[in-house]
Scaffold this motif. Sequence first.
Motif, mmCIF file in Angstrom:
data_model
loop_
_atom_site.group_PDB
_atom_site.id
_atom_site.type_symbol
_atom_site.label_atom_id
_atom_site.label_comp_id
_atom_site.label_asym_id
_atom_site.label_seq_id
_atom_site.Cartn_x
_atom_site.Cartn_y
_atom_site.Cartn_z
ATOM 1 N N THR A 1 -7.187 -1.295 -10.113
ATOM 2 C CA THR A 1 -5.958 -0.616 -10.528
ATOM 3 C C THR A 1 -6.053 0.901 -10.462
ATOM 4 O O THR A 1 -5.061 1.597 -10.709
ATOM 5 C CB THR A 1 -5.576 -1.022 -11.963
ATOM 6 N N SER B 1 -6.088 3.042 -8.143
ATOM 7 C CA SER B 1 -5.228 3.748 -7.188
ATOM 8 C C SER B 1 -3.764 3.327 -7.279
ATOM 9 O O SER B 1 -2.965 3.705 -6.412
ATOM 10 C CB SER B 1 -5.741 3.502 -5.762
ATOM 11 N N ALA B 2 -3.399 2.565 -8.291
ATOM 12 C CA ALA B 2 -2.012 2.083 -8.410
ATOM 13 C C ALA B 2 -1.044 3.248 -8.574
ATOM 14 O O ALA B 2 -1.332 4.222 -9.272
ATOM 15 C CB ALA B 2 -1.893 1.134 -9.591
ATOM 16 N N SER B 3 0.106 3.131 -7.936
ATOM 17 C CA SER B 3 1.084 4.220 -7.958
ATOM 18 C C SER B 3 2.121 4.073 -9.063
ATOM 19 O O SER B 3 2.853 5.020 -9.355
ATOM 20 C CB SER B 3 1.794 4.307 -6.602
ATOM 21 N N ASP B 4 2.208 2.887 -9.666
ATOM 22 C CA ASP B 4 3.176 2.675 -10.745
ATOM 23 C C ASP B 4 2.699 1.506 -11.612
ATOM 24 O O ASP B 4 1.796 0.763 -11.222
ATOM 25 C CB ASP B 4 4.579 2.396 -10.181
ATOM 26 N N GLN C 1 2.668 -2.067 -9.963
ATOM 27 C CA GLN C 1 1.587 -2.255 -8.992
ATOM 28 C C GLN C 1 0.248 -2.412 -9.713
ATOM 29 O O GLN C 1 -0.582 -3.244 -9.332
ATOM 30 C CB GLN C 1 1.517 -1.074 -8.024
#
Length: 201
Positions: A81, A83-86, A89
């Motif tokens: 998680t 690098s999750a953008s939101d 995600q």
Amino acid sequence: MQDKKQSKAEKHAATRAALLATARRLFAELGYAGAGTEDVVREAQVTRGALYYHFADKRALFEAVVEGEAALVLAAIEAATASASDPLQALRLGSHAFLDACLSPGTRQIYLLDAPSVLGWARWREIDGRHAMGSLRAGVEAAMAALPPERRLPPEALTYLLSGAMNEAALWLAETADEASARAGCAAVLNRLLHLLFGPP
């Protein structure tokens, strides 16, 4: 004097690490019931006294192994998680990372099968609550907070429902004859479910 104390501390740490690594392998291969403390001390090449210096009994040794396993599962979730953008995600990536971690036979045997029965549900939930389920709860809360008020659901209830579903899915994946196909099916269902709960209307 300080050097001797440090050397003794390092020796204790090395012995404890050897006991945990050996116990983890035996619990994974044989299950809690099948792995005896005599096997652990023999294969770790330590004395029985050394075992009981670090752990009160077999259950205490197993509990320490479970704590380590829980930390490994959480580490896999956090790595997935990062690098999750939101929030959605992150929740999706973390959920898939949990299932992938549980595909390991050792994790499944120790964490999902033996831990609840050996430690009891209350203790297992306490450990899980500080690791995988704790991460899931944080992810659900973040994803829910990003929704308009009229779409929000009670995060605690949703956390337990999703956690139960993923635990059962992990156990099912362990028993299926076609793991790849079953894992793909789980991915499709999980993605659809999370989209319905947290995605755009």
